[in-house]
Scaffold this motif. Structure first.
Motif, PDB file in Angstrom:
ATOM      1  N   GLY A 170      -6.335   2.829  -9.165  1.00 21.58           N
ATOM      2  CA  GLY A 170      -5.464   1.889  -9.368  1.00 21.58           C
ATOM      3  C   GLY A 170      -5.442   0.996 -10.650  1.00 21.58           C
ATOM      4  O   GLY A 170      -6.342   1.028 -11.293  1.00 21.58           O
ATOM      5  N   HIS A 207      -6.080  -0.264   1.224  1.00 19.44           N
ATOM      6  CA  HIS A 207      -5.043  -0.668   0.335  1.00 19.44           C
ATOM      7  C   HIS A 207      -5.605  -1.474  -0.956  1.00 19.44           C
ATOM      8  O   HIS A 207      -4.889  -2.352  -1.472  1.00 19.44           O
ATOM      9  N   ASP A 267      -3.284  -0.976  -3.834  1.00 19.32           N
ATOM     10  CA  ASP A 267      -1.905  -1.641  -3.694  1.00 19.32           C
ATOM     11  C   ASP A 267      -1.881  -2.709  -2.762  1.00 19.32           C
ATOM     12  O   ASP A 267      -1.019  -2.410  -1.658  1.00 19.32           O
TER      13      ASP A 267
END
Length: 396
Positions: A36, A145, A148
């Motif tokens: 990420g 998560h 994100d």
């Protein structure tokens, strides 16, 4: 605790073997580290520390578990081993992962930026909760998560005053989120009841509203629940400008809700405040501390030890991170201490880890903030000056 126990083995190699609660050895279970834009590889980062100066009891050792964690403050650990870290002087919240099982964090995720003193972090049922000065945030299903993350505001009506506005938070056995509200000053008598208190918040309610569970608490930045009684124990920082040795900071216990712990009228149980003492009641009207912790030592994070790595003498002991004095003529604190327990009573405080302060030169290179037990029974210690997190382990 409903998480996997880990057993430290192959000490020389520094590898962690994971086992389930039944003690049967299965495959290694480690948190995943998804890619990420908010992920940073910190596996090769180093911290400016002097670990050779740290003094520990025999057979204990200390290492840097995570470097490059700016202003590392309060910590919380997920059921799968993710370590969440808040900060006070910065504006971010982080998640740290040891995804390869080498005993050190190798990835750091920035979960949020530009927050207002996001010191407090707490984890429950897959969700991360973060305390700003006036708001409580929830990051749903955070362990799935990390790359994100998003948050929602659970409550935003805590006072906005920054003085002692940063918060330590934790979930109690009753499922409520406990949130302190520090005094908005060094010493004052506030007209608003919520100041100098500990509150609790039902984060599952549609319209949550804080309930005060303790009054007269100047500034607590660490608390935990006794493993046997379920009672809440908390540290409290004493006031300034009464001299080098007065008053002492405190360790307290809440035996029932609604009690008053003395501030701003009485300190350390028996020291009358020269400015506000006459405006209060007799000292017997307030709850005295279980024990005092020393003057101006700034006791912050504290937790009962429930692991199995350390010797039996540490079972259910209290570990306290003393951040250290800021205006005492001779510095005090800058240590991690332990308080042995005899059932529900304390047996005395001992220095567990020291060396961040050079007593002779009075130079400081690190300041312990919070203590957090990992599933293998080792102890994490955050340091907001050296911007890192240490891991203290034991081996015979």
């Amino acid at each position: 605790m409903n998480y996997q126990k880990t057993i430290l083995s192959a000490i020389g190699a520094g590898m962690l073997l994971w086992a389930c609660d039944s003690k049967t050895e299965d495959s290694i279970s480690l948190p995943e580290a998804p890619e990420g834009n908010n992920r940073k590889d910190i596996s090769q980062d180093t911290a400016e520390v002097k670990l050779e100066t740290i003094q520990l009891p025999e057979n204990f050792s200390i290492d840097v578990w995570a470097a490059n964690v700016p202003n590392a403050r309060s910590m919380a650990v997920s059921d799968n081993g993710i370590v969440f870290v808040g900060n006070r002087q910065e504006k971010n919240v982080y998640a740290l992962i040891d995804s390869d099982g080498d005993g050190k964090a190798n990835y750091r995720y920035t979960l949020a930026e530009d927050l207002n003193m996001p010191n407090g972090v707490a984890y429950k049922d897959g969700d991360l909760y973060v305390a700003e000065v006036s708001r409580i945030l929830k990051f749903p299903d955070i362990k799935n998560h990390l790359a994100d993350p998003s948050f929602e505001v659970i409550y935003d009506q805590y006072p906005t005053e920054g003085h002692h506005g940063w918060k330590f938070i934790a979930f109690g056995p009753d499922g409520q989120l406990y949130i302190p509200v520090g005094a908005p000053c060094n010493i004052c008598e506030s007209e608003e009841e919520i100041f100098a208190s500990i509150t609790k918040l039902d984060v599952t309610a549609e319209n949550p509203s804080p309930e005060i569970v303790a009054h007269g608490v100047r500034n607590t930045v660490g608390f935990d629940w006794h493993p046997n009684t379920g009672k809440l124990w908390f540290t409290d920082n004493g006031r300034d400008n009464m001299g080098d040795d007065t008053p002492e900071c405190e360790l307290n216990v809440i035996t029932e809700e609604g009690l008053h712990y003395g501030y701003p009228y009485w300190h350390q149980g028996n020291v009358k405040d020269p400015e506000f003492g006459d405006q209060g009641k007799d000292e017997s009207a307030y709850i005295a501390p279980v024990t005092t912790l020393g003057p101006h030592v700034a006791p912050l994070g504290m937790r009962f030890y429930e692991g199995s790595m350390f010797p039996d003498s540490f079972s259910k002991s209290i570990f306290i991170a003393k951040h250290g004095s800021w205006n005492r003529s001779k510095k005090s604190g800058y240590v991690v201490t332990s308080i042995a327990m005899d059932g529900n009573d304390t047996k005395g405080e001992s220095t567990f880890a020291s060396g961040w302060l050079d007593e002779e030169s009075q130079e400081v290179w690190g300041r312990p903030v919070d203590v957090q037990e990992l599933a293998d029974g080792s102890l994490l210690v955050s340091d907001d000056m050296a911007n890192c997190i240490y891991r203290i382990s034991y081996s015979k």
